[in-house]
Write a protein that holds these residues in place. Structure first.
Motif, mmCIF file in Angstrom:
data_model
loop_
_atom_site.group_PDB
_atom_site.id
_atom_site.type_symbol
_atom_site.label_atom_id
_atom_site.label_comp_id
_atom_site.label_asym_id
_atom_site.label_seq_id
_atom_site.Cartn_x
_atom_site.Cartn_y
_atom_site.Cartn_z
ATOM 1 N N ILE A 150 -23.782 19.186 18.304
ATOM 2 C CA ILE A 150 -22.785 20.251 18.219
ATOM 3 C C ILE A 150 -23.420 21.623 18.002
ATOM 4 N N GLY A 151 -24.754 21.670 17.887
ATOM 5 C CA GLY A 151 -25.382 22.941 17.550
ATOM 6 C C GLY A 151 -25.189 23.254 16.080
ATOM 7 N N GLN A 152 -25.388 24.515 15.702
ATOM 8 C CA GLN A 152 -25.288 24.882 14.294
ATOM 9 C C GLN A 152 -23.836 25.076 13.870
ATOM 10 N N SER A 153 -23.595 24.851 12.575
ATOM 11 C CA SER A 153 -22.266 24.997 11.991
ATOM 12 C C SER A 153 -22.425 25.555 10.586
ATOM 13 N N GLY A 154 -21.378 25.442 9.777
ATOM 14 C CA GLY A 154 -21.434 25.987 8.424
ATOM 15 C C GLY A 154 -22.155 25.102 7.436
ATOM 16 N N THR A 155 -22.572 23.912 7.873
ATOM 17 C CA THR A 155 -23.278 22.987 6.991
ATOM 18 C C THR A 155 -24.201 22.128 7.846
ATOM 19 N N ILE A 156 -24.692 21.023 7.302
ATOM 20 C CA ILE A 156 -25.496 20.111 8.092
ATOM 21 C C ILE A 156 -24.637 18.930 8.539
ATOM 22 N N THR A 157 -25.028 18.285 9.623
ATOM 23 C CA THR A 157 -24.479 16.973 9.931
ATOM 24 C C THR A 157 -25.625 15.979 9.904
ATOM 25 N N TYR A 158 -25.344 14.793 9.450
ATOM 26 C CA TYR A 158 -26.336 13.726 9.364
ATOM 27 C C TYR A 158 -25.579 12.403 9.476
ATOM 28 N N PRO A 159 -26.223 11.274 9.712
ATOM 29 C CA PRO A 159 -25.520 10.001 9.890
ATOM 30 C C PRO A 159 -24.972 9.465 8.575
ATOM 31 N N ALA A 160 -23.806 9.971 8.183
ATOM 32 C CA ALA A 160 -23.227 9.643 6.878
ATOM 33 C C ALA A 160 -22.748 8.200 6.789
ATOM 34 N N GLU A 161 -22.689 7.479 7.917
ATOM 35 C CA GLU A 161 -22.351 6.058 7.840
ATOM 36 C C GLU A 161 -23.441 5.278 7.124
ATOM 37 N N THR A 162 -24.681 5.740 7.274
ATOM 38 C CA THR A 162 -25.822 4.976 6.783
ATOM 39 C C THR A 162 -26.684 5.719 5.778
ATOM 40 N N HIS A 163 -26.612 7.055 5.751
ATOM 41 C CA HIS A 163 -27.525 7.849 4.938
ATOM 42 C C HIS A 163 -26.773 8.733 3.947
ATOM 43 N N GLU A 164 -27.492 9.179 2.924
ATOM 44 C CA GLU A 164 -26.955 10.055 1.897
ATOM 45 C C GLU A 164 -27.996 11.106 1.577
ATOM 46 N N ILE A 165 -27.552 12.243 1.036
ATOM 47 C CA ILE A 165 -28.483 13.283 0.619
ATOM 48 C C ILE A 165 -28.191 13.686 -0.827
ATOM 49 N N GLN A 166 -29.205 14.270 -1.476
ATOM 50 C CA GLN A 166 -29.059 14.797 -2.831
ATOM 51 C C GLN A 166 -29.802 16.119 -2.924
ATOM 52 N N MET A 167 -29.111 17.167 -3.363
ATOM 53 C CA MET A 167 -29.756 18.454 -3.561
ATOM 54 C C MET A 167 -30.716 18.383 -4.738
ATOM 55 N N LEU A 168 -31.911 18.978 -4.560
ATOM 56 C CA LEU A 168 -32.920 19.004 -5.614
ATOM 57 C C LEU A 168 -33.165 20.407 -6.155
ATOM 58 N N ALA A 169 -33.122 21.401 -5.300
ATOM 59 C CA ALA A 169 -33.393 22.775 -5.730
ATOM 60 C C ALA A 169 -32.740 23.739 -4.767
ATOM 61 N N LYS A 170 -32.371 24.913 -5.301
ATOM 62 C CA LYS A 170 -31.726 25.935 -4.478
ATOM 63 C C LYS A 170 -32.256 27.309 -4.857
ATOM 64 N N SER A 171 -32.573 28.098 -3.864
ATOM 65 C CA SER A 171 -33.061 29.454 -4.078
ATOM 66 C C SER A 171 -32.059 30.273 -4.880
#
Length: 557
Positions: A51-72
């Motif tokens: 889909i190109g760029q958007s306001g956030t990320i897309t990733y395979p949420a059926e199988t994967h998860e993310i966790q924020m570690l640090a933010k500028s």
């Protein structure tokens, strides 16, 4: 709970959750037809929809998860400095403690002037499957004047990290005979100190590796052989042979010369690097000795014994076999063209484009490729890929204005550490990560991703997510409005949808839709009542477990 943990918790870096249990990977028929593995490995997933760029990320949420570690601008230093970490996060290197995949140091480059490196001391809480940041160190480069444009880098087999300066700006402020910037710098992540290579009690940069626009560095398991890519300048690929193992302060430097423009063979040509003058001018000297590969952005060891490198200017991933003094089997392994992407629900072609940047192999031989240009995607090239029979998957799309950087895996290849660099400050979409954080990609973010059974808690919503991106689906017009406005929604596939309007205090003003929504286009009217009228509202859209927030305003009459 110690004081450091409390301060990091207050900075919204992470929060606790419940232990998870394994879940099955969701596979589409199209993915199955392509031979997609059902193994529960980090490289096993169904592609997201291009889909190109958007306001956030897309990733395979059926199988994967993310966790924020640090933010500028949010994550605070508590060792070696004060204030918050800067932006332009780049190389994101996980250096294990005693080989562990559950505790280590995460070294994050900051591609600024002056540059910087932040080191996160991290542990995996096995009761929650969440990462905890115990300390955030600021590396002090003042003894070396400074660093500048810390781009990518590499991890050594002896447990240090090397940060690469992608610039040849002039200046010798301390009068030591070496130009101040344009070098590789080795850091002990445990102490956050720069390594002293000559034993005089003062830290040094790695002068013998040459001054150039360093993109990255790859150190062999033999602890002697080193490869480097230069983004700009000579635009060449280099090899360095150290005189002694683990000591990169002395050795012989070579540049790769292709035998002809189309040859599959080449030669390593020695580059003068014994005197200060030699070392200061490597990027100029090598221009006449080596081949210009059009902005090499990364060079990495392949599991097949070959070396892989990128050409950002052409969008090509090259590979070759190093035979010692010569190379053979030079091949354009991935080239710019349209590739078929099979996602959950269909397929479409996606233009590879140019801008190929970071490369990282996982434990199964998949090559993860990050783009700085084109559509700024994160691709995965499967081991059986050939130019004649392509086999690629699309793992992630990125937020508006950004690129993904510095991907690096834990030793067991269960966890991938990555950063999002310079996203647009106008990105307002949010979603909830594995730790329960509301994540918004409006500043640089460093995060970890893994399969769901390895990261975060399991709840009723997990396993039901998809790759829909609310930011690409919703539109509000007019905005600002006088009395009322229309909220338009386009759903590419069937999903559970909640569409609400909140005031700035978070109170729900009106629910426009709640429940299953089929694929198609929808329009909802919103006219605030007089008692709820406060001028500014938030349209909140949740599609399965992904969330988006859009601000709307009522104009004065």
């Amino acid at each position: 709970m110690n004081k450091i943990y409390k301060s990091l918790l207050a900075a919204a870096l992470f929060s606790a959750g419940a232990a998870n249990t394994p879940i099955a990977m969701a596979q589409s028929q199209n993915a199955a037809k392509k031979g997609e593995s059902s193994k529960k490995t980090i490289g096993s997933f169904t592609s997201v929809k291009p889909i190109g760029q958007s306001g956030t990320i897309t990733y395979p949420a059926e199988t994967h998860e993310i966790q924020m570690l640090a933010k500028s601008g949010v994550t605070s230093y508590n060792v070696g400095g004060t204030g918050t970490i800067p932006g332009n996060n780049d190389f994101t290197a996980f250096i294990p403690i005693k080989g562990s995949s559950k505790k280590g140091y995460l070294s994050v480059n900051h591609e600024n002037n002056p540059g910087g490196v932040s080191v996160l001391d991290m542990r995996l809480d096995e009761s929650t499957n969440l990462w905890e940041v115990k300390a955030v160190k600021k590396v002090d480069f003042s003894t070396l004047v400074k660093t500048e444009r810390n781009c990518s880098g590499g991890i050594t087999p002896w447990g240090t990290v090397i940060t690469s300066e992608e610039t040849t700006s002039g200046g010798d402020a301390n009068g030591d005979g070496y130009q101040d910037v344009g070098w590789q710098v080795e850091i002990d992540p445990a102490s956050g100190k720069i390594v002293d290579h000559d034993g005089d009690g003062k830290p040094d940069k790695l002068w013998a590796l040459g001054r150039m626009s360093h993109e990255n560095i790859a150190v062999s398991k033999d602890r002697v052989t080193v490869y480097q890519a230069e983004d700009g300048g000579s635009s060449s690929i280099y090899k360095f042979i150290a005189n002694k193992p683990e000591q990169l302060s002395e050795g012989t430097l070579y540049v790769l010369k292709r035998d002809s423009e189309t040859a599959t063979t080449g030669t390593w040509v020695q580059v003068p690097n014994t005197t200060q003058a030699d070392r200061n001018n490597v990027y100029n000297t090598a221009k006449s000795l080596g081949t210009n590969w059009r902005n090499p952005e990364d060079v990495e060891f392949g599991p097949d014994g070959k070396m892989y490198f990128t050409s950002k200017g052409t969008g090509t991933i090259w590979r070759f076999k190093d035979n010692g003094t010569t190379v053979s089997e030079i091949e354009a392994w991935v080239t710019p063209k349209l590739y078929e992407v099979y996602y959950n629900g269909g397929s479409q072609t996606e233009d590879w484009g140019t801008g190929i940047d970071n490369l990282t192999f996982d434990g199964e031989g998949n090559l993860w490729a990050l783009q700085d240009g084109g559509r700024n995607n994160v691709w995965v090239i499967k081991p059986d890929h050939t130019p004649e029979k392509p086999n690629l998957q699309l793992f992630m799309t990125t937020p508006y204005g950004s690129e993904s950087t510095g991907l690096n895996f834990s030793p067991d290849f269960k966890y991938g550490f990555i950063s999002i660099q310079h996203p647009s400050g106008s990105n307002t979409d949010t979603f909830t990560d594995a730790a329960g954080n509301e994540v918004q990609f409006n500043k640089d973010i460093t995060f970890v991703f893994a399969r769901k059974e390895d990261l975060g808690k399991k709840n009723a919503d997990r396993g039901k997510g998809n790759a829909l991106v609310p930011a690409k689906l919703i539109d509000v017009y007019p905005n600002p409005f006088l009395t009322g406005t229309k909220v338009s929604l386009e759903m590419p596939e069937k999903a559970n949808v909640v569409l609400e309007v909140h005031n700035m205090q978070g109170k729900s003003i009106e629910t426009l839709h709640s429940g299953v929504m089929n694929a198609g286009k929808y329009t909802f009217d919103f006219t605030p009542s007089e008692e709820s009228d406060n001028g500014i509202y938030l349209v909140r859209l949740q599609v399965n477990n992904q969330k988006s927030t859009t601000k709307i305003m009522k104009a004065d009459n």
